[in-house]
Design a protein around this motif. Structure first.
Motif, PDB file in Angstrom:
ATOM      1  N   ASN A 254      36.464  38.875  54.273  1.00 55.31           N
ATOM      2  CA  ASN A 254      37.489  39.393  53.373  1.00 55.31           C
ATOM      3  C   ASN A 254      37.703  38.475  52.175  1.00 55.31           C
ATOM      4  O   ASN A 254      37.343  37.308  52.184  1.00 55.31           O
ATOM      5  CB  ASN A 254      38.804  39.647  54.114  1.00 55.31           C
ATOM      6  CG  ASN A 254      39.478  38.372  54.555  1.00 55.31           C
ATOM      7  OD1 ASN A 254      38.878  37.572  55.250  1.00 55.31           O
ATOM      8  ND2 ASN A 254      40.724  38.189  54.165  1.00 55.31           N
ATOM      9  N   GLN A 255      38.308  39.067  51.168  1.00 59.50           N
ATOM     10  CA  GLN A 255      38.625  38.353  49.941  1.00 59.50           C
ATOM     11  C   GLN A 255      40.042  38.766  49.547  1.00 59.50           C
ATOM     12  O   GLN A 255      40.296  39.929  49.259  1.00 59.50           O
ATOM     13  CB  GLN A 255      37.613  38.720  48.849  1.00 59.50           C
ATOM     14  CG  GLN A 255      37.691  37.886  47.606  1.00 59.50           C
ATOM     15  CD  GLN A 255      38.625  38.458  46.572  1.00 59.50           C
ATOM     16  OE1 GLN A 255      38.713  39.665  46.371  1.00 59.50           O
ATOM     17  NE2 GLN A 255      39.327  37.594  45.884  1.00 59.50           N
ATOM     18  N   ASN A 256      40.957  37.825  49.595  1.00 57.39           N
ATOM     19  CA  ASN A 256      42.334  38.091  49.201  1.00 57.39           C
ATOM     20  C   ASN A 256      42.428  37.889  47.695  1.00 57.39           C
ATOM     21  O   ASN A 256      42.167  36.808  47.192  1.00 57.39           O
ATOM     22  CB  ASN A 256      43.291  37.143  49.928  1.00 57.39           C
ATOM     23  CG  ASN A 256      43.189  37.290  51.435  1.00 57.39           C
ATOM     24  OD1 ASN A 256      42.962  38.377  51.936  1.00 57.39           O
ATOM     25  ND2 ASN A 256      43.354  36.194  52.141  1.00 57.39           N
ATOM     26  N   ASN A 257      42.794  38.942  46.999  1.00 59.14           N
ATOM     27  CA  ASN A 257      42.739  38.933  45.541  1.00 59.14           C
ATOM     28  C   ASN A 257      44.147  38.966  44.949  1.00 59.14           C
ATOM     29  O   ASN A 257      44.732  40.031  44.789  1.00 59.14           O
ATOM     30  CB  ASN A 257      41.927  40.145  45.067  1.00 59.14           C
ATOM     31  CG  ASN A 257      41.520  40.017  43.632  1.00 59.14           C
ATOM     32  OD1 ASN A 257      40.837  39.078  43.269  1.00 59.14           O
ATOM     33  ND2 ASN A 257      41.937  40.951  42.814  1.00 59.14           N
ATOM     34  N   GLY A 258      44.684  37.799  44.631  1.00 60.21           N
ATOM     35  CA  GLY A 258      46.023  37.692  44.078  1.00 60.21           C
ATOM     36  C   GLY A 258      47.049  37.349  45.144  1.00 60.21           C
ATOM     37  O   GLY A 258      46.825  37.538  46.340  1.00 60.21           O
ATOM     38  N   SER A 259      48.182  36.833  44.714  1.00 64.28           N
ATOM     39  CA  SER A 259      49.195  36.345  45.650  1.00 64.28           C
ATOM     40  C   SER A 259      49.763  37.440  46.540  1.00 64.28           C
ATOM     41  O   SER A 259      50.030  37.205  47.718  1.00 64.28           O
ATOM     42  CB  SER A 259      50.315  35.627  44.901  1.00 64.28           C
ATOM     43  OG  SER A 259      50.958  36.521  44.006  1.00 64.28           O
ATOM     44  N   LEU A 260      49.944  38.648  46.028  1.00 64.46           N
ATOM     45  CA  LEU A 260      50.468  39.737  46.860  1.00 64.46           C
ATOM     46  C   LEU A 260      49.496  40.107  47.975  1.00 64.46           C
ATOM     47  O   LEU A 260      49.904  40.646  49.006  1.00 64.46           O
ATOM     48  CB  LEU A 260      50.788  40.975  46.020  1.00 64.46           C
ATOM     49  CG  LEU A 260      51.950  40.846  45.048  1.00 64.46           C
ATOM     50  CD1 LEU A 260      52.118  42.135  44.245  1.00 64.46           C
ATOM     51  CD2 LEU A 260      53.237  40.487  45.772  1.00 64.46           C
TER      52      LEU A 260
END
Length: 134
Positions: free
Chosen positions: A83-89
């Motif tokens: 996975n890749q978490n994209n941005g703080s939200l």
């Protein structure tokens, strides 16, 4: 490189890490706070904050697959989250694009839950996205 980015400092050797793979564009190293044994981050050497800035980084995919297979072989892993978490939200904690390769041994390593519902206006939503990919 960004002077205040922890991943840029790891790439430059200013912060120690447990590297497992490196080529001219990418470095992969064990997560400092792993979710499971072998939890690895695959990071481009060029600093970009998010996937929105990564149009020219198609070279990321081959190292992700290579390292995923290496983890699988090293630890006899059946399943893995990539996975890749994209941005703080979305849960991104370090503002440098990175992909998590998280081996799953018994399924308890990560608790993923979504509040899913029936799509509203799916045809319209799909068309809005399609119109921006042209």
């Amino acid at each position: 490189m960004s002077e205040d980015c922890v991943f840029c400092k790891i790439i430059e050797g200013q912060i120690p890490s447990n590297k497992v793979y490196e080529d001219e564009n990418v470095v992969a190293f064990l997560d400092a706070n792993p979710v499971s044994k072998g939890h690895t981050l695959v990071v481009p050497k060029a600093h970009v904050d998010t996937v929105f800035d990564a149009e020219s980084m198609e070279y990321m995919w081959k190292p992700i697959v290579k390292v995923a297979n290496a983890i699988r072989e090293a630890f006899d892993v059946e399943d893995m989250n990539i996975n890749q978490n994209n941005g703080s939200l979305a849960g991104q904690e370090v503002d440098h694009l990175h992909f998590h390769l998280t081996p799953r041994y018994d399924g308890s390593e990560i608790d993923i839950s979504y509040n899913r519902s029936e799509p509203e206006n799916a045809d319209e939503v799909a068309e809005q996205i399609r119109s921006k990919t042209a």
